[in-house]
Enzyme design. Structure first.
Site, PDB file in Angstrom:
ATOM      1  N   ASP A  36     -28.998  15.415  23.889  1.00 17.24           N
ATOM      2  CA  ASP A  36     -28.470  16.150  22.734  1.00 17.24           C
ATOM      3  C   ASP A  36     -27.024  16.606  22.945  1.00 17.24           C
ATOM      4  O   ASP A  36     -26.385  17.110  22.019  1.00 17.24           O
ATOM      5  CB  ASP A  36     -29.366  17.348  22.391  1.00 17.24           C
ATOM      6  CG  ASP A  36     -30.584  16.915  21.579  1.00 17.24           C
ATOM      7  OD1 ASP A  36     -30.746  15.697  21.376  1.00 17.24           O
ATOM      8  OD2 ASP A  36     -31.377  17.781  21.154  1.00 17.24           O
ATOM      9  N   ASP A 290       4.274   7.163 -14.985  1.00 17.30           N
ATOM     10  CA  ASP A 290       3.626   6.292 -14.012  1.00 17.30           C
ATOM     11  C   ASP A 290       2.126   6.549 -13.928  1.00 17.30           C
ATOM     12  O   ASP A 290       1.360   5.678 -13.546  1.00 17.30           O
ATOM     13  CB  ASP A 290       4.260   6.563 -12.635  1.00 17.30           C
ATOM     14  CG  ASP A 290       4.362   5.299 -11.820  1.00 17.30           C
ATOM     15  OD1 ASP A 290       4.477   4.234 -12.450  1.00 17.30           O
ATOM     16  OD2 ASP A 290       4.309   5.383 -10.588  1.00 17.30           O
ATOM     17  N   GLY A 425      -0.250   0.334 -11.065  1.00 20.19           N
ATOM     18  CA  GLY A 425      -0.167   0.020 -12.490  1.00 20.19           C
ATOM     19  C   GLY A 425       0.311  -1.391 -12.800  1.00 20.19           C
ATOM     20  O   GLY A 425      -0.355  -2.143 -13.508  1.00 20.19           O
ATOM     21  N   LEU A 426       1.448  -1.798 -12.236  1.00 20.81           N
ATOM     22  CA  LEU A 426       2.014  -3.107 -12.564  1.00 20.81           C
ATOM     23  C   LEU A 426       1.052  -4.224 -12.156  1.00 20.81           C
ATOM     24  O   LEU A 426       0.782  -5.152 -12.914  1.00 20.81           O
ATOM     25  CB  LEU A 426       3.364  -3.283 -11.849  1.00 20.81           C
ATOM     26  CG  LEU A 426       3.995  -4.670 -12.005  1.00 20.81           C
ATOM     27  CD1 LEU A 426       4.320  -4.954 -13.470  1.00 20.81           C
ATOM     28  CD2 LEU A 426       5.244  -4.800 -11.140  1.00 20.81           C
TER      29      LEU A 426
END
Lengths: 526, 424
Positions: A36, A290, A425-426
């Site tokens: 443990d 953007d 995005g683009l």
């Protein structure tokens, strides 16, 4: 028995270790089998600490079970006390020791030790890590402060004015193996200092026994992580009359609300509503053009209660996402999460079953998953971008750089981290227009720097098919329907497939062709 | 044998046998490891392996609940239900390992019988076997011993003359060793564990076993029981150990000594060249090995004889004196070999002796580094291709790397002269 592929929380004694390791001068004797001690490396590897956690394990083996395991406990308590000379001692059991019932806490209390000894009763088969942490902090604070408790709780949150000093608050909850606690503390301290509020004690992270004894000297307790500190805050309120703040300052709106709450509780003039816009970059980044393409991105949120709630609010009110799934593994936080989900028109998912979360995720077909380390597994399987917002976490989420989640800077970190996994995005536009490219193929995210896409190309298909199994007999996709579906950008394809099928069932047509797809699109306005 | 064999008891800082799952699941991708235990067990494995992102998990835990402990739920019915649920999700699984843990052993859950019963129910589709990885019974690599021992009764019987390599090897190392034994003139060479759990090698009186790993006590015993001859040799770490190991195999097959020398001499020569730059770093340095995997003895032997290191103390969690006889004989006079552990006292000795390098587990590595003591974390040794003559250089590199790294970055991170720019 419960089949568990991944567990959201460790056992409760790991929560107790988090408290002991976060603090100074507190030692923990843990009755546990050999092996443990793996828990040490949560601190030395994941938290990358340069010292061993203050834990002495009895590490019993099979051959010890025939002998006197109680004597073994006492020997380890004695050795730990002699060697480490702690100011307070925690004594408890791990799951296996719980079965052999040696009552180590009671044994230690009967050994005539000079320091406070806290007996931890953490039921390993019904409770989990955060509960263990909360209970340990609560028991420790209660034990250390019980002599100070006044007969009548009396507290004046405006005392600072009369005493002619700055108001003073405690920050309660931050701990090792919590999500970004190290930097959250710095950020909240900075935030409060800017408003003329001093920080008294930060606990458990970095606090010693002396600091715990100073807790009642504050004008207000700030409960940063309710999972760990709510029970302690509420005990301090009941016994010393010290109020505590409920708002967790993750997100611009929440940070504002937090400031308002703290100011009100301390009897101060509320801060300017414009502050978030001035001090955090998230608002402008999110407003700038953007970010327009982020509008309505479908996001699935899962984590501990605190971080899931905060994420839901940020997604909806600050980033303009659509939350399509919200859930938590923190049962204690079920009620507020249910309420938040209801407001979003959702049914909250309250469970700690990894498979159920994966199913719900596939069902919701999101474009982004905000979850834990575990959701990264399912997101990989389903080919969905993912960011980690909550524990359980791994070593990547204890970064070297300053990366809070709370306060103004926390919101900056959140903006970057949550937007990063999405396709830029683009690229998203161009892949929607031209699908025959040799490099920028379906599912490809060139800003993540690897060729061949996110693995989504293959995975989404299997995932999509897996989710429609039930309908297979009823609905037939024509070739022309499938071809039309392929034209949908990959990250919304799962949702479009589901909508088309739901629409077909609704209007009672068995075949789905390209026309059905357009009908469904018009019907669902998506 | 003249090493100074000592024993120590007290708190231990080692992994339990469940950890073996972390590498066994990759060796046999068609197997699934289902631990029957507590949330602690589940947490252990995911803390160790969860940094990798799995689209398809290869291991899981059937977590015992209060109902199971109170005897309110029939453990065997529960286990059946959990296995069905699992196999539904992962129909491609061919072998299911039910792995015992401390809780399941303490409450005496009969997993062997459960495996037997499930085997009958799933006849032909999935094979179910059982072994214990509990901390109270097994330490770290002993889990692999348990898993392989559980497979031994399933091996088909055959009298065919063959060499069986037992113990997990990296794929490339396995291919290389098979190729080399082929060049020596042994045509049939098989491995346990195999790469697919369904392709188990046969075993019988014609089988000669070379153990690739020192921790396979139980597996070796069961293989002997099946009629195989288990050779005693140094383990194939380093050029010398690997050569002696291969020679032991060759001798069992009565291969001409000249042929063996012809094949192995150039390899050993090349290994010496590969070792040279690492020997330059390691020679004369003092090393302290803490108990972890039972690999410590062969590693110490390699580091002392081939890299010129001085041995301060060689810890091992368990010492099988018969299987280690050859290794012990190669250690220098009076080497301190410590079986078992009292971690606090052992750390006192580490601090007292200030060794140049400490081989230890990850729970101790960073804390020792912070005290200014260089460490090599030991778990990496079971995850790296280190076996064979050709790997001697790579094995030495694992130990020279932390020392080289210190030399490399220490001046930059701790400038001695505060007035001078570091890179002037």
């Amino acid at each position: 028995m419960q089949l568990t592929l991944w567990t959201y929380e460790g056992p409760p004694h790991v929560g107790a270790m988090r408290i002991a390791a976060s603090m100074e001068g507190v030692h923990y004797v843990l009755h546990a089998p050999q092996g443990d001690t793996y828990a040490d490396l949560l601190f030395t590897m994941i938290e990358r600490r340069g010292k061993r956690p203050p834990v002495t394990y009895t590490t019993f083996q099979a051959r010890d079970l025939g002998g006197d395991t109680a004597e073994l406990v006492k020997r380890h308590v004695r050795e730990a006390v002699d060697r480490f000379k702690p100011n307070a001692l925690l004594v408890g059991e791990s799951c296996t020791a719980e079965l052999i019932q040696d009552q180590p806490g009671a044994l230690a209390q009967g050994m005539g030790l000079t320091m406070p000894v806290v007996n931890l009763e953490l039921p390993a088969y019904s409770k989990k890590e955060n509960w263990g942490a909360a209970e340990t902090l609560y028991q420790l604070v209660r034990n250390l402060l019980k002599d100070q408790v006044p007969s009548q709780p009396s507290h004046d949150p405006n005392a600072w004015k009369a005493e002619g000093r700055r108001p003073r608050v405690n920050l309660l909850g931050p701990s090792l193996l919590g999500f970004r606690c190290r930097d959250d503390v710095l950020e909240v301290q900075r935030l409060l200092t800017m408003h003329g509020i001093d920080v008294g004690v930060v606990a458990p992270l970095g606090a010693g026994v002396e600091d715990v004894l100073r807790l009642p000297k504050a004008d207000l307790n700030v409960c940063l992580y309710p999972e760990v500190a709510e029970s302690t805050c509420s005990w301090l309120e009941r016994n010393f009359g010290i109020p505590f703040s409920r708002t967790v300052p993750i997100g611009v709106g929440a940070t504002h609300d937090f400031l308002v709450e703290v100011h009100r509780l301390l009897g101060m003039e509320p801060p300017s509503a414009e502050e978030g816009y001035r001090r955090s970059r998230l608002p402008w980044y999110s407003e700038s053009v953007d970010s327009t393409y982020l509008t309505g991105k479908r996001v699935f949120i899962f984590g501990d209660g605190t971080h899931a709630l905060a994420a839901a609010r940020i997604c909806k009110e600050e980033l303009g996402f659509t939350v399509v799934g919200l859930g938590t593994y923190s049962r204690e936080m079920a009620r507020p999460v249910r309420t938040a989900a209801k407001e979003l028109g959702l049914e909250a998912l309250i469970c700690d079953d990894y498979l159920a979360v994966e199913t719900a995720m596939a069902e919701a077909a999101p474009e982004l998953v905000l979850g834990t380390q575990m959701e990264r597994h399912s997101a990989k399987r389903l080919g969905i971008p993912c960011a980690v917002i909550s524990t359980p976490m791994h070593v990547q989420d204890v970064p070297a750089r300053t990366s809070p989640q709370m306060g103004w800077e926390g919101a900056n970190v959140i903006f970057d981290d949550w937007v990063h996994p999405l396709m830029m995005g683009l690229e998203e536009h161009l892949i929607g227009m031209f699908r025959h490219d040799f490099e920028f193929v379906d599912g490809h995210q060139s800003h993540l720097g690897h060729s061949g896409g996110s693995g989504a190309g293959v995975d989404t298909k299997t995932a999509e098919h897996a989710t429609v199994e039930v309908d297979e007999h009823a609905l037939i996709w024509t070739d022309d329907g499938e071809a039309e579906l392929k034209k949908i950008p990959f990250f919304v394809r799962g949702k479009v497939r589901r909508n088309a099928e739901a629409y077909a069932l609704q209007v009672g047509c068995r075949e789905i062709n390209s026309e059905t797809l357009y009908d469904a699109k018009a019907h669902y306005k998506a | 044998m003249s090493a100074n064999l000592l024993k120590e008891t007290g708190p231990r800082e080692v992994f339990c046998g469940l950890t073996s799952i972390v590498w066994l699941h990759r060796r046999m991708p068609d197997a699934f490891f289902l631990v029957v235990g507590s949330r602690t067990c589940a947490h252990l494995i995911q803390s160790a392996a969860g940094v990798m992102i799995f689209a398809e998990p290869r291991f899981g835990t059937a977590i015992l609940s209060e109902r199971d402990l109170a005897g309110l739920a029939d453990a065997h019915e529960e286990l059946d239900r959990v296995c069905c649920e699992l196999l539904q999700r992962r129909p491609e699984i061919r072998t299911l390992f039910l792995v015992g843990s401390c809780p399941s052993e303490v409450i005496k859950l009969d997993l062997a019988r459960a495996a037997e019963r499930l085997n009958e129910e799933l006849q032909g589709r999935v094979r179910v076997v059982n072994y214990s990885g509990s901390g109270i019974e097994t330490t770290f690599t002993q889990g692999e011993d348990g898993a392989l021992a559980a497979l031994v009764p399933l091996l088909p019987a055959s009298d065919e003359r063959q060499l069986l390599l037992v113990g997990t090897l990296a794929d490339a190392v396995e291919d290389r060793l098979i190729h080399l034994f082929g060049r020596l003139g042994i045509s049939t060479i098989r491995s346990l564990p195999p790469r697919q759990s369904t392709e188990l090698p046969a075993v019988g009186p014609g089988t000669t076993v070379l153990l690739t790993q020192p921790f396979l006590t139980e597996t070796a015993r069961l293989l002997k029981h099946r009629g195989a001859t288990v050779l005693t040799a140094p383990f194939p770490l380093g050029a010398e150990g690997s050569r002696r190991w291969m020679e032991a195999g060759a001798a069992a097959f009565h291969l001409p000594k000249e042929r063996v020398a012809e094949v192995l001499d150039p390899l050993e020569e090349r290994a010496r060249i590969a070792l040279r730059p690492h020997r330059e770093v390691l020679e004369g340095k003092r090393i302290f090995l803490l108990p972890e995997s039972q690999l410590e003895l062969p590693l110490a032997r390699f580091l002392q004889r081939e890299c010129g290191m001085e041995l301060v103390e060689v810890g091992t969690p368990y010492l099988n004196r018969d299987q280690m006889a050859e290794e012990l004989a190669l250690l220098p006079e009076d080497t301190r070999v410590m079986e078992g552990q009292h971690v606090e006292q052992q750390l006192d000795r580490v601090r007292e002796h200030k060794p140049d390098l400490v081989v230890c587990g990850m729970g101790l590595a960073n804390p020792l580094e912070a005290e200014g003591i260089a460490t090599k974390w030991s778990i990496e040794l079971v995850f790296s291709p280190i076996h064979g003559i050709d790997q001697a250089g790579d094995l030495a590199e694992l130990f020279s790397r932390p020392l080289r790294r210190r030399q490399l970055i220490h001046p930059g991170l701790h400038p001695i002269n505060p007035d001078q720019p570091v890179h002037a």
